[in-house]
Design a protein around this motif. Structure first.
Motif, PDB file in Angstrom:
ATOM      1  N   MET A   1       0.837  -1.206   0.000  1.00 49.96           N
ATOM      2  CA  MET A   1       0.000   0.000   0.000  1.00 49.96           C
ATOM      3  C   MET A   1       0.871   1.255   0.000  1.00 49.96           C
ATOM      4  SD  MET A   1      -3.219   0.913   2.486  1.00 49.96           S
ATOM      5  CE  MET A   1      -2.335   0.982   4.037  1.00 49.96           C
ATOM      6  N   LYS A   2       0.650   2.139  -1.003  1.00 50.31           N
ATOM      7  CA  LYS A   2       1.401   3.390  -1.082  1.00 50.31           C
ATOM      8  C   LYS A   2       0.617   4.487  -0.376  1.00 50.31           C
ATOM      9  CE  LYS A   2       4.983   3.338  -4.260  1.00 50.31           C
ATOM     10  NZ  LYS A   2       5.958   4.327  -4.726  1.00 50.31           N
ATOM     11  N   LEU A   3       1.224   5.085   0.611  1.00 52.47           N
ATOM     12  CA  LEU A   3       0.527   6.129   1.362  1.00 52.47           C
ATOM     13  C   LEU A   3       1.131   7.500   1.111  1.00 52.47           C
ATOM     14  CD1 LEU A   3      -0.107   4.535   4.847  1.00 52.47           C
ATOM     15  CD2 LEU A   3      -1.701   4.840   2.969  1.00 52.47           C
ATOM     16  N   ALA A   4       0.250   8.487   1.085  1.00 51.76           N
ATOM     17  CA  ALA A   4       0.711   9.866   0.966  1.00 51.76           C
ATOM     18  C   ALA A   4       0.184  10.654   2.156  1.00 51.76           C
ATOM     19  CB  ALA A   4       0.217  10.474  -0.331  1.00 51.76           C
ATOM     20  N   ILE A   5       0.968  11.622   2.567  1.00 48.33           N
ATOM     21  CA  ILE A   5       0.560  12.503   3.672  1.00 48.33           C
ATOM     22  C   ILE A   5       0.336  13.901   3.114  1.00 48.33           C
ATOM     23  CG2 ILE A   5       1.242  13.505   5.895  1.00 48.33           C
ATOM     24  CD1 ILE A   5       1.363  10.639   6.405  1.00 48.33           C
ATOM     25  N   GLY A   6      -0.798  14.499   3.483  1.00 48.95           N
ATOM     26  CA  GLY A   6      -1.070  15.884   3.115  1.00 48.95           C
ATOM     27  C   GLY A   6      -1.042  16.763   4.343  1.00 48.95           C
ATOM     28  N   VAL A   7      -0.418  17.918   4.225  1.00 41.47           N
ATOM     29  CA  VAL A   7      -0.321  18.849   5.351  1.00 41.47           C
ATOM     30  C   VAL A   7      -0.835  20.211   4.901  1.00 41.47           C
ATOM     31  CG1 VAL A   7       1.262  20.014   6.952  1.00 41.47           C
ATOM     32  CG2 VAL A   7       1.716  17.643   6.252  1.00 41.47           C
ATOM     33  N   ASP A   8      -1.705  20.812   5.706  1.00 38.11           N
ATOM     34  CA  ASP A   8      -2.181  22.164   5.428  1.00 38.11           C
ATOM     35  C   ASP A   8      -1.689  23.054   6.569  1.00 38.11           C
ATOM     36  OD1 ASP A   8      -3.496  24.442   4.703  1.00 38.11           O
ATOM     37  OD2 ASP A   8      -5.508  23.567   4.701  1.00 38.11           O
ATOM     38  N   LEU A   9      -0.689  23.856   6.258  1.00 39.60           N
ATOM     39  CA  LEU A   9      -0.026  24.669   7.273  1.00 39.60           C
ATOM     40  C   LEU A   9      -0.690  26.038   7.353  1.00 39.60           C
ATOM     41  CD1 LEU A   9       2.409  25.227   9.180  1.00 39.60           C
ATOM     42  CD2 LEU A   9       3.745  25.789   7.141  1.00 39.60           C
ATOM     43  N   GLY A  10      -1.405  26.291   8.437  1.00 44.33           N
ATOM     44  CA  GLY A  10      -2.085  27.572   8.589  1.00 44.33           C
ATOM     45  C   GLY A  10      -1.533  28.358   9.764  1.00 44.33           C
ATOM     46  N   GLY A  11      -2.007  29.577   9.933  1.00 44.66           N
ATOM     47  CA  GLY A  11      -1.528  30.433  11.014  1.00 44.66           C
ATOM     48  C   GLY A  11      -1.959  29.933  12.382  1.00 44.66           C
ATOM     49  N   THR A  12      -3.074  29.193  12.459  1.00 41.83           N
ATOM     50  CA  THR A  12      -3.606  28.702  13.731  1.00 41.83           C
ATOM     51  C   THR A  12      -3.386  27.200  13.892  1.00 41.83           C
ATOM     52  OG1 THR A  12      -5.333  30.372  13.512  1.00 41.83           O
ATOM     53  CG2 THR A  12      -5.681  28.679  15.177  1.00 41.83           C
ATOM     54  N   ASP A  13      -3.732  26.450  12.833  1.00 45.14           N
ATOM     55  CA  ASP A  13      -3.680  24.991  12.894  1.00 45.14           C
ATOM     56  C   ASP A  13      -2.787  24.410  11.813  1.00 45.14           C
ATOM     57  OD1 ASP A  13      -5.568  24.744  14.945  1.00 45.14           O
ATOM     58  OD2 ASP A  13      -7.247  24.831  13.515  1.00 45.14           O
ATOM     59  N   ILE A  14      -2.271  23.223  12.078  1.00 44.36           N
ATOM     60  CA  ILE A  14      -1.643  22.408  11.042  1.00 44.36           C
ATOM     61  C   ILE A  14      -2.538  21.185  10.874  1.00 44.36           C
ATOM     62  CG2 ILE A  14       0.390  21.096  10.333  1.00 44.36           C
ATOM     63  CD1 ILE A  14       2.029  22.791  12.316  1.00 44.36           C
ATOM     64  N   LYS A  15      -3.119  21.031   9.698  1.00 48.68           N
ATOM     65  CA  LYS A  15      -3.959  19.853   9.451  1.00 48.68           C
ATOM     66  C   LYS A  15      -3.112  18.801   8.750  1.00 48.68           C
ATOM     67  CE  LYS A  15      -8.225  22.497   8.966  1.00 48.68           C
ATOM     68  NZ  LYS A  15      -7.667  23.796   8.470  1.00 48.68           N
ATOM     69  N   VAL A  16      -3.256  17.563   9.189  1.00 47.88           N
ATOM     70  CA  VAL A  16      -2.482  16.451   8.619  1.00 47.88           C
ATOM     71  C   VAL A  16      -3.451  15.348   8.227  1.00 47.88           C
ATOM     72  CG1 VAL A  16      -0.577  14.847   8.991  1.00 47.88           C
ATOM     73  CG2 VAL A  16      -0.646  16.996  10.265  1.00 47.88           C
ATOM     74  N   GLY A  17      -3.291  14.814   7.035  1.00 48.09           N
ATOM     75  CA  GLY A  17      -4.165  13.727   6.584  1.00 48.09           C
ATOM     76  C   GLY A  17      -3.357  12.634   5.914  1.00 48.09           C
ATOM     77  N   VAL A  18      -3.859  11.409   6.008  1.00 44.27           N
ATOM     78  CA  VAL A  18      -3.218  10.268   5.353  1.00 44.27           C
ATOM     79  C   VAL A  18      -4.138   9.770   4.244  1.00 44.27           C
ATOM     80  CG1 VAL A  18      -2.256   7.951   5.649  1.00 44.27           C
ATOM     81  CG2 VAL A  18      -2.227   9.581   7.556  1.00 44.27           C
ATOM     82  N   MET A  19      -3.584   9.542   3.066  1.00 44.60           N
ATOM     83  CA  MET A  19      -4.370   9.082   1.924  1.00 44.60           C
ATOM     84  C   MET A  19      -3.725   7.870   1.276  1.00 44.60           C
ATOM     85  SD  MET A  19      -5.050  12.873   0.810  1.00 44.60           S
ATOM     86  CE  MET A  19      -4.431  13.308   2.460  1.00 44.60           C
ATOM     87  N   ASP A  20      -4.533   6.936   0.794  1.00 46.92           N
ATOM     88  CA  ASP A  20      -3.940   5.846   0.022  1.00 46.92           C
ATOM     89  C   ASP A  20      -4.201   6.005  -1.469  1.00 46.92           C
ATOM     90  OD1 ASP A  20      -6.588   5.231   0.084  1.00 46.92           O
ATOM     91  OD2 ASP A  20      -6.303   3.112   0.608  1.00 46.92           O
ATOM     92  N   ARG A  21      -5.120   6.928  -1.802  1.00 46.35           N
ATOM     93  CA  ARG A  21      -5.194   7.377  -3.193  1.00 46.35           C
ATOM     94  C   ARG A  21      -5.706   8.813  -3.229  1.00 46.35           C
ATOM     95  NH1 ARG A  21     -10.412   6.330  -5.751  1.00 46.35           N
ATOM     96  NH2 ARG A  21     -11.820   5.515  -4.187  1.00 46.35           N
ATOM     97  N   PRO A  22      -5.448   9.545  -4.325  1.00 43.85           N
ATOM     98  CA  PRO A  22      -5.781  10.965  -4.347  1.00 43.85           C
ATOM     99  C   PRO A  22      -7.258  11.215  -4.030  1.00 43.85           C
ATOM    100  CG  PRO A  22      -4.423  10.421  -6.247  1.00 43.85           C
ATOM    101  CD  PRO A  22      -4.749   9.126  -5.566  1.00 43.85           C
ATOM    102  N   GLY A  23      -7.494  12.144  -3.128  1.00 40.45           N
ATOM    103  CA  GLY A  23      -8.861  12.561  -2.839  1.00 40.45           C
ATOM    104  C   GLY A  23      -9.562  11.749  -1.776  1.00 40.45           C
ATOM    105  N   VAL A  24      -8.925  10.690  -1.269  1.00 37.63           N
ATOM    106  CA  VAL A  24      -9.574   9.853  -0.248  1.00 37.63           C
ATOM    107  C   VAL A  24      -8.755   9.861   1.027  1.00 37.63           C
ATOM    108  CG1 VAL A  24     -10.487   7.578   0.316  1.00 37.63           C
ATOM    109  CG2 VAL A  24     -10.485   8.372  -2.061  1.00 37.63           C
ATOM    110  N   LEU A  25      -9.419  10.307   2.102  1.00 34.08           N
ATOM    111  CA  LEU A  25      -8.754  10.487   3.377  1.00 34.08           C
ATOM    112  C   LEU A  25      -8.951   9.239   4.234  1.00 34.08           C
ATOM    113  CD1 LEU A  25      -7.375  13.046   4.409  1.00 34.08           C
ATOM    114  CD2 LEU A  25      -9.560  13.744   5.376  1.00 34.08           C
ATOM    115  N   LEU A  26      -7.841   8.634   4.723  1.00 37.90           N
ATOM    116  CA  LEU A  26      -7.957   7.492   5.630  1.00 37.90           C
ATOM    117  C   LEU A  26      -8.077   7.964   7.069  1.00 37.90           C
ATOM    118  CD1 LEU A  26      -5.164   5.054   4.356  1.00 37.90           C
ATOM    119  CD2 LEU A  26      -7.644   4.915   3.959  1.00 37.90           C
TER     120      LEU A  26
END
Lengths: 308, 308
Positions: A1-26
Motif C-alpha cells: 500500500m502506497k501512502l501519501a501525507i497531506g499537510v495544510d499549514l495555517g496560522g492557527t492549525d496544522i492539518k495532517v491527513g493520510v491518503m492511500d489514493r488521491p482525494g480519499v482520506l484514511l
C-alpha cells in the motif's frame, strides 16, 4: 500500500491527513501551529506526529510515498522554502521541504495553499466518481483566493503565482485594494468586501459575514444588496474565466460560501443574465464540497503526482 | 522525413503550408476560397493542391504524417465538422476532416482558427529557440480572438470554446456587444472598437485603423485617445490573465497590432501602472512574430501533436 501525507499549514492549525489514493482520506488530525513560537518547534512536532501516524500504520516513514505541504505563499516551490506569510510572522525563508525530508526520509513537496485547495477539491470530486477534467475553485474568505485545474493538471504559472483570482479586476477604477490595484474581485466578494458594501450602504457595523447573511435570509434589503454586489462581481469573473478557459465547473468555497443559496442563487442568475448568447458554454456553478480538508487533500494529491 | 500540412481556411483565402517540424515552414501557397461557390469545389481544389505538393516532394499523400485545418468556429472537433461560420455562408455542417482524409488517405484534424494561430505563434517561437512554456495570443482584427497555451499545450476548453479573449468583460455595464454582453474587450480593442472610440470623441468618419494610427503617430489627440482606451482595456485583460494563469508572454497580433508602438507602448505603460505591487509577475508583452502564417503553422503543429 502506497501512502501519501497531506499537510495544510495555517496560522492557527496544522492539518495532517493520510491518503492511500488521491482525494480519499484514511485518517486526519489537527495540531496547533503556535506560530509565534517560530517554525522549529512546529516542524519538529509535525515530523513527530507523522512518525507516530506511520508507526500506527505499521510503516517506516521512509516507506511514505510522498508528503505534500500546502502553505500560504509566496513560496519557492523548487527549493521547498516558505518565503513569507502574513499570518506566520517570523517564519520567513523557512526551509520546509529540506527539513521535513531529512527528518522523515520521505520526499516532501511544497505548494501554495490556495492552489493545493483547488486541486484537493478536484481530487475529492474525481474520487467520488465525478467525471471532470477542468475546474476553478474560488476560496471566498477574508480575502479571495483560488486555483485553476485544466486537463487534470494544476495551473501553477511561470512564477507560481497563477490562481490569484481575487485580484482579477472586475471594475475598472473601482475600489482601491491594498495590493495596489483598483476594482479587484476581492474588494467585493470577500467577507471584508461584503462587509464594506453593507456598511457603505448604511448597514450597521456588523463584523461577521454570517450576521449579514442571516439578515439577508430574513429579507433585509441592505444585506441582500451586499450579497448582490458580491454575486455580480463573481459572475463577471466567472464569465471571464468561461471565455478564457471554458472550464466545466466553478466551485465556490471558503467561509463566505457558507452563505449557501444567499450567494449561489444570485451568482447563477447574474452569470446567466450577463453572459453571451452565442454558445451555451457557461460552466456549472456549485458550492465546494471538500471543505476544510481541501488543502491537505490537494497537497497530498499533488505530492503523489510529483512522484510520477 | 515526416511531413505535416497546415491549412488556414478563411473566407477569402485558403493558406496551405508544409512543415517537417513544428513551427518551421518548408513551403507555402495560397488558394482563393471562392466561398460563395460552396465547400465542395474548395475542398476538391485543396485536396488536389495537397496531392500536387506531395508529388513535388516525392511522397504519396498517405505518407503525410498529419494534416491540420484551422477554420473559423464553431466547429465539432471530434467529428471534424465546421458547424457554421459568418464569413463562409452556405458552409454549415461541412465534414472537413472526413472528406479530406478519404480524398488523401492521411489523418486530418480540425481546430478553431484563433486557437490554431495561438499555437502557431508558440511553435514558431519555440522553433526559433525561445524557451517558453506558456503564452496568450491576442488577435486584434475586426474582432478580438485569441488562444491560450499552458505548459506547452493548447487550452481548448470543455466545449472547445476557450480563448474567446475578445469577450472577456473589461468594463461592467460598458458598451453593448452583439454577443449579448456589455463591456467586452472587443468593443474597445478591435479595429471596430478603436474606430467607435475615435468617432465617439468627434473624430471624422475614417474607415481604417491604419488611418487612425497615422493620425495618432502625427500627434492627433483624438486618434491617440482611441488607442489609449484600447490599450487600457487590453492592459486590464492582461492583468486578469496574469493573476489567473501567470503566463510568460502576451503576444499581440492581427491587423490592429500593425500599429506597433502606437499600441504596444500604452499597453505596457497601463499594465505596469494598473497591476499589483505585491510580486513582479507581469508577463512580457510583445508584438506577435508569426504573422499571417500563424494559423497554418499552428494547425500543422497541433495535428502532429494529435498523432503522438
Amino acid at each position: 500500500m502506497k501512502l501519501a501525507i497531506g499537510v495544510d499549514l495555517g496560522g492557527t492549525d496544522i492539518k495532517v491527513g493520510v491518503m492511500d489514493r488521491p482525494g480519499v482520506l484514511l485518517k486526519k488530525a489537527t495540531l496547533p501551529t503556535r506560530a509565534a513560537d517560530g517554525p522549529d518547534q512546529a516542524l519538529d512536532r509535525l515530523a513527530e506526529h507523522i512518525r507516530e501516524l506511520a508507526r500506527r500504520l505499521g510503516l517506516r516513514t521512509d516507506e511514505i510515498a510522498a508528503i505534500g505541504v500546502g502553505a500560504p505563499g509566496p513560496i519557492d516551490r523548487d527549493a521547498g522554502v516558505l518565503i513569507a506569510a502574513p499570518n506566520l510572522p517570523g517564519w520567513e525563508n523557512t526551509k520546509i521541504c529540506p527539513r521535513l525530508s531529512v527528518a522523515l526520509g520521505a520526499p516532501v513537496s511544497l505548494e501554495n495553499d490556495a492552489n493545493a485547495a483547488a486541486f484537493g477539491e478536484f481530487a475529492h470530486r474525481i474520487a467520488a466518481g465525478e467525471r471532470i477534467s477542468s475546474m476553478v475553485l474560488f476560496t471566498l474568505g477574508t480575502g479571495v483566493g483560488g486555483g485553476v485545474v485544466i486537463d487534470r493538471r494544476l495551473v501553477r504559472g511561470s512564477y507560481d503565482s497563477a490562481g490569484e483570482i481575487g485580484h482579477m479586476i472586475v471594475e475598472a477604477d473601482g475600489r482601491k485594494c491594498p495590493c495596489g490595484q483598483s476594482g479587484c474581485l476581492e474588494r467585493y466578494a470577500s467577507a471584508t468586501g461584503i462587509s464594506a458594501t453593507f456598511q457603505e450602504r448604511g448597514g450597521a457595523a456588523v463584523q461577521m459575514t454570517r450576521d449579514i447573511c442571516s439578515k439577508a435570509e430574513r429579507g433585509d434589503p441592505i444585506a441582500m444588496g451586499a450579497f448582490d454586489v458580491a454575486a455580480k462581481m463573481l459572475a463577471i469573473a466567472i464569465i471571464n474565466l468561461q471565455h478564457l478557459l471554458n472550464p466545466e465547473l466553478i466551485a465556490l468555497g471558503g467561509g463566505v460560501a457558507a452563505a449557501g443559496n444567499v450567494l449561489l442563487e444570485p451568482v447563477r442568475r447574474y452569470a446567466r443574465e450577463l453572459t453571451w448568447r452565442l454558445v451555451d458554454d457557461l460552466p456549472r456553478i456549485e458550492l465546494a464540497v471538500a471543505g476544510n480538508d481541501a488543502g491537505m487533500l490537494g497537497a497530498a494529491a499533488l505530492a503523489l503526482t510529483n512522484q510520477q
